[in-house]
Every structure is written in structure tokens, then in C-alpha cells.
Design a protein around this motif. Structure first.
Motif, short mmCIF file in Angstrom:
data_model
loop_
_atom_site.label_atom_id
_atom_site.label_comp_id
_atom_site.label_asym_id
_atom_site.label_seq_id
_atom_site.Cartn_x
_atom_site.Cartn_y
_atom_site.Cartn_z
N LEU A 87 0.85 -1.19 0.00
CA LEU A 87 0.00 0.00 0.00
C LEU A 87 0.89 1.23 0.00
CD1 LEU A 87 -2.63 1.67 0.47
CD2 LEU A 87 -2.40 1.12 2.91
N VAL A 88 0.65 2.15 -0.95
CA VAL A 88 1.44 3.37 -1.07
C VAL A 88 0.50 4.57 -1.04
CG1 VAL A 88 3.09 4.68 -2.47
CG2 VAL A 88 3.16 2.17 -2.47
N ALA A 137 7.15 6.91 -7.69
CA ALA A 137 8.40 6.15 -7.72
C ALA A 137 8.32 4.93 -6.79
CB ALA A 137 9.58 7.04 -7.32
N HIS A 138 7.71 5.10 -5.62
CA HIS A 138 7.54 3.96 -4.72
C HIS A 138 6.68 2.89 -5.38
CE1 HIS A 138 9.54 5.57 -1.27
NE2 HIS A 138 8.73 6.61 -1.15
N ALA A 139 5.53 3.29 -5.92
CA ALA A 139 4.62 2.30 -6.51
C ALA A 139 5.28 1.55 -7.65
CB ALA A 139 3.35 3.00 -6.99
N VAL A 140 5.96 2.26 -8.53
CA VAL A 140 6.57 1.64 -9.70
C VAL A 140 7.76 0.77 -9.29
CG1 VAL A 140 7.79 2.11 -11.86
CG2 VAL A 140 5.74 3.42 -11.27
N VAL A 181 -1.49 -1.30 -3.98
CA VAL A 181 -2.69 -0.54 -3.63
C VAL A 181 -2.23 0.92 -3.52
CG1 VAL A 181 -4.56 -0.19 -1.99
CG2 VAL A 181 -3.63 -2.51 -2.36
N ALA A 182 -2.76 1.77 -4.38
CA ALA A 182 -2.28 3.15 -4.50
C ALA A 182 -3.36 4.14 -4.10
CB ALA A 182 -1.83 3.43 -5.94
N VAL A 183 -2.97 5.15 -3.34
CA VAL A 183 -3.90 6.14 -2.81
C VAL A 183 -3.34 7.53 -3.06
CG1 VAL A 183 -4.89 7.07 -0.68
CG2 VAL A 183 -4.73 4.61 -1.00
N ASP A 184 -4.20 8.44 -3.47
CA ASP A 184 -3.86 9.87 -3.49
C ASP A 184 -5.16 10.65 -3.56
OD1 ASP A 184 -2.34 12.27 -3.57
OD2 ASP A 184 -0.77 11.23 -4.70
N LEU A 185 -5.06 11.94 -3.30
CA LEU A 185 -6.25 12.77 -3.34
C LEU A 185 -6.45 13.32 -4.75
CD1 LEU A 185 -5.61 16.18 -1.50
CD2 LEU A 185 -3.88 14.87 -2.71
N ASP A 186 -7.58 13.98 -4.98
CA ASP A 186 -7.93 14.49 -6.31
C ASP A 186 -8.48 15.90 -6.18
OD1 ASP A 186 -8.51 14.69 -9.05
OD2 ASP A 186 -10.50 13.79 -8.79
N ARG A 187 -7.75 16.74 -5.46
CA ARG A 187 -8.19 18.13 -5.31
C ARG A 187 -7.05 18.96 -4.75
NH1 ARG A 187 -9.71 19.88 -0.26
NH2 ARG A 187 -9.75 18.33 1.43
N ASP A 244 3.41 -5.43 -15.76
CA ASP A 244 2.62 -6.67 -15.63
C ASP A 244 2.31 -6.98 -14.17
OD1 ASP A 244 1.20 -8.75 -16.78
OD2 ASP A 244 2.87 -10.16 -16.61
N ARG A 245 2.10 -5.92 -13.39
CA ARG A 245 1.67 -6.09 -12.01
C ARG A 245 0.26 -5.52 -11.86
NH1 ARG A 245 4.55 -9.91 -11.10
NH2 ARG A 245 3.60 -9.89 -9.01
N ARG A 246 -0.49 -6.05 -10.91
CA ARG A 246 -1.85 -5.58 -10.66
C ARG A 246 -1.82 -4.39 -9.69
NH1 ARG A 246 -5.23 -10.34 -8.42
NH2 ARG A 246 -3.25 -10.81 -7.38
N ILE A 247 -2.81 -3.51 -9.84
CA ILE A 247 -2.88 -2.34 -8.98
C ILE A 247 -4.33 -1.97 -8.73
CG2 ILE A 247 -2.55 -0.85 -11.01
CD1 ILE A 247 -1.30 1.24 -9.10
N VAL A 248 -4.64 -1.66 -7.48
CA VAL A 248 -5.90 -1.03 -7.09
C VAL A 248 -5.57 0.41 -6.74
CG1 VAL A 248 -7.72 -0.93 -5.35
CG2 VAL A 248 -6.98 -3.14 -6.25
N ALA A 249 -6.10 1.36 -7.49
CA ALA A 249 -5.80 2.76 -7.27
C ALA A 249 -7.09 3.51 -6.98
CB ALA A 249 -5.10 3.36 -8.49
N ARG A 250 -7.13 4.23 -5.87
CA ARG A 250 -8.33 4.96 -5.47
C ARG A 250 -7.96 6.35 -4.96
NH1 ARG A 250 -9.92 1.65 -8.15
NH2 ARG A 250 -11.38 -0.07 -7.72
N THR A 251 -8.81 7.31 -5.26
CA THR A 251 -8.63 8.64 -4.68
C THR A 251 -9.14 8.59 -3.23
OG1 THR A 251 -10.77 9.36 -5.55
CG2 THR A 251 -8.82 9.84 -6.88
#
Length: 285
Positions: free
Chosen positions: A10-11, A21-24, A34-40, A66-73
Motif C-alpha cells: 500500500l502506497v 516512484a515507490h509504486a513503480v 494498492v495506490a492512494v492519493d487525493l484528487d483536489r 505486468d503487475r496488478r494495482i488497485v488505485a483509489r482517490t
């Protein structure tokens, strides 16, 4: 086999800069993300904060490996949003093995001129956001009796930052949080460490006010930033560091190769902390 094969990380703050850079890097080492960031925009932050399209670029770069990712704001100032992301990550992958609590913001003002909202936003994202993210994922790690947590502090976790006391206070706080959590979670076989970057070339360091500060006068530009950055380390010809060097350190801390490392602040700064520093306001004769 890659050193993070079979792991899920989780990043936070994953849309760009150090977070991307961490996620990649973690994905390149074999982890699902699992990637998280805001959108505002955060109003007190003087540069553009992340947007959905930035997060989607991270998704594209992870999937290209070729890796899976769940990305959510989601906003690290919201425990409810973080809990929902962790729940989705667990539903998708079944486990979360590593956390890189990277989300952070910066602003600057003399402490006696700073308004409370400016102070609160930096401390709420940088310090309290790290605690909230840990709180969301730690029960799962305790249940499995395994996990690695990496918090992003800074060289400003060791030194003051004139003109950004709130930022330095938040990064000192991250180290206190890390050391306390390492003591609490060690018996559960959950490791907690921190990475402490020096001057890194990201959107946080590329905006007019920071250019002016690096130049020492109004009207600073990217060339002033690059020139001044050469004075921030002791390695010849090395200026602002690429965010991938921090990600490499975090990937090692997340790996089994660091199984006996906990409670540590890993400094990646090209030797910045070995410098005697500078006096921002010398007395005049």
C-alpha cells in the motif's frame, strides 16, 4: 525471483513524485500495489496537488510492468476513506504485506506569520496522515504476524527548517511515531522504519516560491534550483536527487532482506546532513 514477489504494498501519495516512484519500484520488484492519493487542491499548499489523471499515470506505469494495482482517490486526512481503500485492497489481493506512508505536503512562512490552517494542513497530512494510514492496516498485519511499514520523514526530521517550522515539526514527529510504533509492533513481527530524503526533484520542489528560496531572491527559476541544489550534498556534481533513490531504500526495507531492521531512520540525502549548514540571517557588523 524479484525480492517482493508475492507481496502486496500500500502506497499513499502515489499519484506522482516520490509516491509514484515507490509504486513503480515496488511493482518492478514483484509487488502488487494498492495506490492512494487525493484528487483536489489543498488551499494552503502553494503548488498544485495531485489529481486523478496523475494517479492514472501511476496505474499505467505499474500495469506496464505486468503487475496488478488497485488505485483509489482518498485523503489521508480521512480515516474512513483510508479504511475503505484497505478493505478493497484486502478483498482484491487477500493480504497487505507492506505500507509506504508517503503522502506529504509542504508550504512556507515565518512561524509568527503563519495562520493556523497552514500549520494544521501540513501536520495533518504529513504526521497525522501517517498515523491514520498505519491505524487502517496494522490490525491486519498483527493478525498475520508479519508486515513492513515505511514512513516518509526527511532530513528535516533531524534539523530545523527556517521558514517551514510546521514541516520540520511534522517530520520530527514522523520519527517519533516510527520509533514508538516499532516498539509496539515488534512483538507482532511487524517492522517499522522511516526513509529520510534530502532534496528530491519532485513537484513539491518545483514551484516559484521554492525557486525564489533557492535563488535567494524573487524571480528564481529552474536554473537557480539546479544550481543551488549542487550545494545540498557532498557528492560531487550531484544536485537534487531523483525520487527513485528513495524508492530503492523503501523497497529494501519492505523486503525480507531487511527482516531484522526495525526502528531505523534511513537517510538518503547525498550527504546533506554531514554538511555544517548555513546561517540564513547572519548578524551585521
Amino acid at each position: 525471483m524479484s525480492r517482493l514477489e508475492g507481496k502486496v504494498a500500500l502506497v499513499t501519495g502515489a499519484a506522482r513524485g516520490q509516491g509514484r516512484a515507490h509504486a513503480v519500484t515496488l511493482a518492478r520488484e514483484g509487488a502488487e500495489i494498492v495506490a492512494v492519493d487525493l484528487d483536489r487542491q489543498i488551499d494552503t499548499v502553494p503548488y498544485d496537488t495531485a489529481r486523478e489523471q496523475d494517479l492514472q499515470q501511476t496505474v499505467a506505469e505499474v500495469e506496464a510492468l505486468d503487475r496488478r494495482i488497485v488505485a483509489r482517490t482518498a485523503d489521508v486526512r480521512s480515516s474512513e476513506q483510508l479504511a475503505a481503500v484497505v478493505e478493497e485492497g484486502l478483498a482484491t489481493f487477500g493480504h497487505i504485506d507492506a505500507l509506504v506512508a508517503n503522502a506529504g505536503v509542504f508550504s512556507q512562512a515565518p512561524l509568527w506569520e503563519m495562520d493556523e490552517q497552514t500549520w494544521d494542513d501540513v501536520v495533518d497530512v504529513n504526521l497525522k496522515g501517517a498515523w491514520r494510514t498505519m491505524k487502517a492496516v496494522v490490525p491486519h498485519m498483527i493478525e498475520r504476524r508479519t508486515g513492513s511499514i515505511v514512513l516518509t520523514s526527511s532530513v528535516n526530521g533531524f534539523r530545523g527548517n527556517p521558514g517551514a517550522a510546521h514541516y520540520a515539526a511534522s517530520k520530527h514527529g514522523v520519527l517519533g511515531l516510527m520509533r514508538s510504533a516499532a516498539l509496539e509492533l515488534g512483538p507482532h513481527r511487524v517492522r517499522v522504519n522511516a526513509v529520510c530524503p534530502g532534496l528530491i526533484d519532485t513537484p513539491m520542489t518545483n514551484w516559484p516560491g521554492l525557486y525564489d528560496r533557492m535563488a535567494g531572491h524573487p524571480g528564481g527559476d529552474r536554473a537557480d534550483f539546479e544550481r543551488a541544489a549542487l550545494h545540498y550534498g557532498i557528492l560531487g556534481g550531484v544536485g537534487a536527487l531523483p525520487p527513485e533513490v528513495i524508492a530503492d531504500a523503501a523497497a529494501w526495507l519492505a523486503s525480507d532482506g531487511a527482516w531484522a531492521v526495525t526502528g531505523q531512520a534511513i537517510v538518503v540525502d547525498a550527504g546533506h546532513l554531514e554538511l555544517p549548514g548555513f546561517n540564513p540571517a547572519p548578524l551585521q557588523p
